[in-house]
Every structure is written in structure tokens, then in C-alpha cells.
Design an enzyme around this catalytic site. Structure first.
Site, short mmCIF file in Angstrom:
data_model
loop_
_atom_site.label_atom_id
_atom_site.label_comp_id
_atom_site.label_asym_id
_atom_site.label_seq_id
_atom_site.Cartn_x
_atom_site.Cartn_y
_atom_site.Cartn_z
N GLU A 1 -16.45 6.05 3.95
CA GLU A 1 -15.89 5.43 5.04
C GLU A 1 -15.90 6.41 6.37
OE1 GLU A 1 -11.59 4.70 4.73
OE2 GLU A 1 -11.46 6.09 2.88
N ARG B 1 0.99 -1.17 -0.01
CA ARG B 1 -0.15 -0.14 -0.01
C ARG B 1 0.93 1.36 0.04
NH1 ARG B 1 -4.58 0.14 4.19
NH2 ARG B 1 -2.75 0.58 5.85
N LYS C 1 -2.69 6.46 1.85
CA LYS C 1 -2.69 6.84 3.05
C LYS C 1 -1.75 8.31 2.86
CE LYS C 1 -2.43 4.62 7.07
NZ LYS C 1 -3.93 4.96 7.50
C1 LIG Z 1 -9.04 6.52 5.89
C2 LIG Z 1 -9.04 5.41 6.42
N1 LIG Z 1 -9.57 4.01 6.16
C3 LIG Z 1 -9.59 2.69 6.58
C4 LIG Z 1 -8.51 2.60 7.50
C5 LIG Z 1 -8.34 0.99 7.82
O1 LIG Z 1 -7.02 0.39 7.31
P1 LIG Z 1 -6.46 -0.84 7.97
O2 LIG Z 1 -7.61 -1.76 8.02
O3 LIG Z 1 -5.47 -1.08 6.65
O4 LIG Z 1 -5.59 -0.30 8.95
C6 LIG Z 1 -7.44 3.69 7.78
C7 LIG Z 1 -6.26 3.24 8.70
O5 LIG Z 1 -5.50 2.91 8.24
C8 LIG Z 1 -7.66 4.73 7.20
O6 LIG Z 1 -6.86 5.87 7.64
#
Ligand SMILES: Cc1ncc(COP(=O)(O)O)c(C=O)c1O
Length: 358
Positions: free
Chosen positions: A241, A104, A205
Site C-alpha cells: 500500500e 478497527r 492504525k
Molecule cells: C496505512 C493506511 N492504509 C490505508 C488507509 C485507508 O483506510 P480507510 O479507507 O479506512 O481510510 C489508511 C487511512 O486510514 C492508512 O493509514
């Protein structure tokens, strides 16, 4: 948030019952939350624009010096990742799918015009920094060591453009629960987290995705909500989300979650929960989920590294509030137990998701 003063003396080691050396935190008497507890070391690796990362090192944890003209400070050229190291009951330390974080970060780096560490470099660096900070990995059942990799343009550049130098840095902090109890979401219908579709940066991210959420989040928290749920910016009809977690709704025996379309972050917990739910016999559909569908669901939950799986108690959309099923009978409790079991070595890891740090 700062750690409470009664957490312990961070610099002195103490011997656990198992004879293992731990940082002197009141592990038994204090419940960790999600705030920074500085550890001993961080990992740093640098590389010039156009080069490849090659050699990093472990250095004492502390402030870093960067130019006021650094790309990250002026133009937001930066990414972060988040993953956890868990101590098992028999004292081993496990990472959960670190290669997914590496991939990622690579996708984000390509989007933001940055070089990125290779998968092996990323995973090895994470292993090294966890080992170096081993005494900060909480005892089994007391929390985990949160690992925060950063990739940023640290070279000076006055004009708009990719920075001439990049830094990959990893620091850690022991953490406990992100949220206490089920969440109460407020649907935000005026501000958006990301531009809908594949042309934006919602799916990576990027550090720039987070501060724009603060106004809505702060207002929602001031009104007693736990977090904000964002809608698609094109129509405002579909859920995307929350601030830092993916969302799922449950209706009868089916589970629905917004599909990965470039706007929402492809969560590693999301991906893992989808597989676990399918293995448990549930139907999981990744597709657009409308606000109406969410309001008519039986249950709702969210997923992310920090919270793992958290049930949603209520959602408020304009003047409408809907309550959902929570508690030990909720599907999210079952999914959470399976995932946490795998992460902590209590449930057999048939998918080779965990990586031993030794
Ligand atoms: C915007 C956002 N959505 C979803 C997630 C969940 O991702 P993950 O399950 O990889 O931590 C995160 C955290 O990393 C995030 O910052």
C-alpha cells in the site's frame, strides 16, 4: 500544513442562505485542503488499566496536559482513526460506516494491550462531537468534517509496559481535497512500511506505523512524486500500500488489490469500493499483486478516507516509469462518483452505510 490566512475568522458564526449557522469561513471562495482548522470542541474519555471506558465529555478544543512519562510519548502506545461527516444538499449530516472505525480501533487496542471504547461508545462519541462542532461541517459540495479519534496510553510509566491510564479523544477539522489531481507514485525498494505476515502491526492504525515512512516519503516528494508505494518486506516482489491508502490495479475488466494479510491496513474505503465494483459487475480479486502485474496494468487507483478514491497517473519502479489511464473515462472516476454519492446522500444508500447525526 497551516490553514491560509484568508480562510476567514473562525470564531464568528455566519448565517448561510439556508439559515443554518456556519463558522465564518469563506466557504464559497476558498477551497479547503487537508490541514488542521481547529474547531470549538473535542471529546475526552479516560479509563484506568484493567477498567472499561464509561463516561466521556465534550470539552473546549485545546492542548492537553500529559505526563512526560506517558506511555504514548515513551513507548508509542497509541492508535488513531479517521472518518468524515458530510453535509447533504438538504442540510442533514451523515457519517460513513463509523462502526467499522470502532471495530478497527478495537482490534488495534487488543494488539497494543489497551482498553477500547465499545462500538456504541465510539459511534455515540463521534455523533456527539460532530453535533457540538456542527457549524464546522462544510456546506454540501465544499468539503467535509474530518473526525480524528485517538486512543492512547496517557498514564505515566517509566518501565516498558502498558500504561496505567488511557485516553480516548476525538477532535475534528473541516477539510477539502487531500490531493489535487492524479498521483505519481515512486516504488520504494529499500525501506518497508510493515513486517510481512500476521505477526506485525501493519494491519492496525498504530501511530508507530507512520513516522517510519517519512524518510521515503520526503525523498520521493523532493523528487516530484506524490507518494510512495511500499513492497512486501519478505520478498520485495509484491505491492502492499502507499503511505496512508490502499491500492488497486485494473486490467481489462478485472480489478486486483493486495489481500488483507495482517500487513496492510484493512481500509474501510477499500472494503466499500470492492462491494461497489462487484455490484457494478466487475470482477474483484483480493490476492498478492506483483510489481510486474502492476506495471502491466491499464489503470491504477488508491482509496482512503482522506482522498476517497484517487487515480494514479504513473508509477516509477527503479528506472521504469509506467503511465496509466486517468480522467472521466477511468474506472476509478465511476467508482469514486458512486461512493461520494452515497457518502453525501446523493446516491441511494441501499447498504445502510450512512449514519444520520441528529
Ligand atoms: C496505512 C493506511 N492504509 C490505508 C488507509 C485507508 O483506510 P480507510 O479507507 O479506512 O481510510 C489508511 C487511512 O486510514 C492508512 O493509514
Amino acid at each position: 500544513m497551516s490553514p491560509p490566512s484568508n480562510l476567514g475568522n473562525f470564531k464568528d458564526g455566519s448565517e448561510s442562505a439556508a439559515g443554518e449557522n456556519y463558522a465564518d469561513i469563506n466557504w464559497d471562495n476558498y477551497e479547503l485542503g487537508f490541514y488542521l482548522v481547529p474547531t470549538d470542541y473535542m471529546y475526552v474519555m479516560k479509563c484506568a488499566k484493567g477498567d472499561k471506558f464509561s463516561q466521556g465529555s465534550i470539552v473546549p478544543y485545546g492542548n492537553i496536559e500529559i505526563s512526560p512519562s506517558a506511555g504514548i510519548l515513551n513507548y508509542g502506545q497509541g492508535l488513531f482513526e479517521g472518518l468524515k461527516a458530510y453535509r447533504t444538499e438538504d442540510g442533514r449530516i451523515l457519517l460513513f460506516r463509523p462502526d467499522e472505525n470502532a471495530q478497527r480501533m478495537k482490534r488495534g487496542a487488543d494488539r497494543l494491550c489497551m482498553p477500547s471504547p465499545s462500538n456504541d461508545q465510539f459511534v455515540n462519541a463521534v455523533k456527539q462531537i460532530v453535533l457540538a462542532n456542527k457549524r464546522w461541517v462544510p456546506p454540501s459540495g465544499k468539503g467535509s468534517l474530518y473526525v480524528r479519534p485517538l486512543l492512547m496510553g496517557t498514564g505515566a510509566s517509566l518501565g516498558v509496559g502498558p500504561a496505567p491510564e488511557y485516553t480516548f479523544l476525538i477532535y475534528c477539522s473541516p477539510v477539502g481535497s487531500y490531493h489535487k489531481g492524479a498521483l505519481n507514485f515512486k516504488v520504494e525498494d529499500k525501506l518497508y512500511r510493515a513486517i510481512s505476515g500476521s505477526g506485525g502491526t501493519g494491519g492496525i492504525k498504530s501511530v508507530t506505523n507512520y513516522a517510519p515512512v517519512y524518510t521515503a516519503m520526503t525523498e520521493a516528494k523532493a523528487n516530484g512524486f506524490s507518494d510512495v508505494l511500499f513492497l512486501d518486506s519478505a520478498t520485495g516482489k509484491y505491492i502492499e500500500e502507499a503511505t496512508a491508502c490502499n491500492v488497486f490495479v485494473v486490467k481489462d475488466n478485472s480489478i486486483f488489490t493486495p489481500e488483507i494479510d495482517g500487513t496492510i491496513l484493512p481500509g474501510i474505503t477499500r472494503k466499500s469500493i470492492i462491494e461497489i465494483a462487484i455490484d457494478l459487475g466487475y470482477q474483484v480479486m483480493e490476492r498478492a499483486v506483483s510489481v510486474e502485474e502492476m506495471l502491466g496494468a491499464d489503470e491504477m487507483f488508491c482509496t482512503g478516507t482522506a482522498m476517497v478514491v484517487n487515480s494514479v497517473a504513473s508509477v516509477t519502479y527503479k528506472e521504469t516509469r509506467v503511465d496509466y489511464k486517468t480522467g472521466p473515462e477511468a474506472l476509478s472516476a465511476k467508482l469514486r462518483a458512486t461512493l461520494v454519492g452515497i457518502q453525501t446522500g446523493c446516491v441511494e444508500d441501499k447498504k445502510s452505510w450512512t449514519v444520520l447525526v441528529d
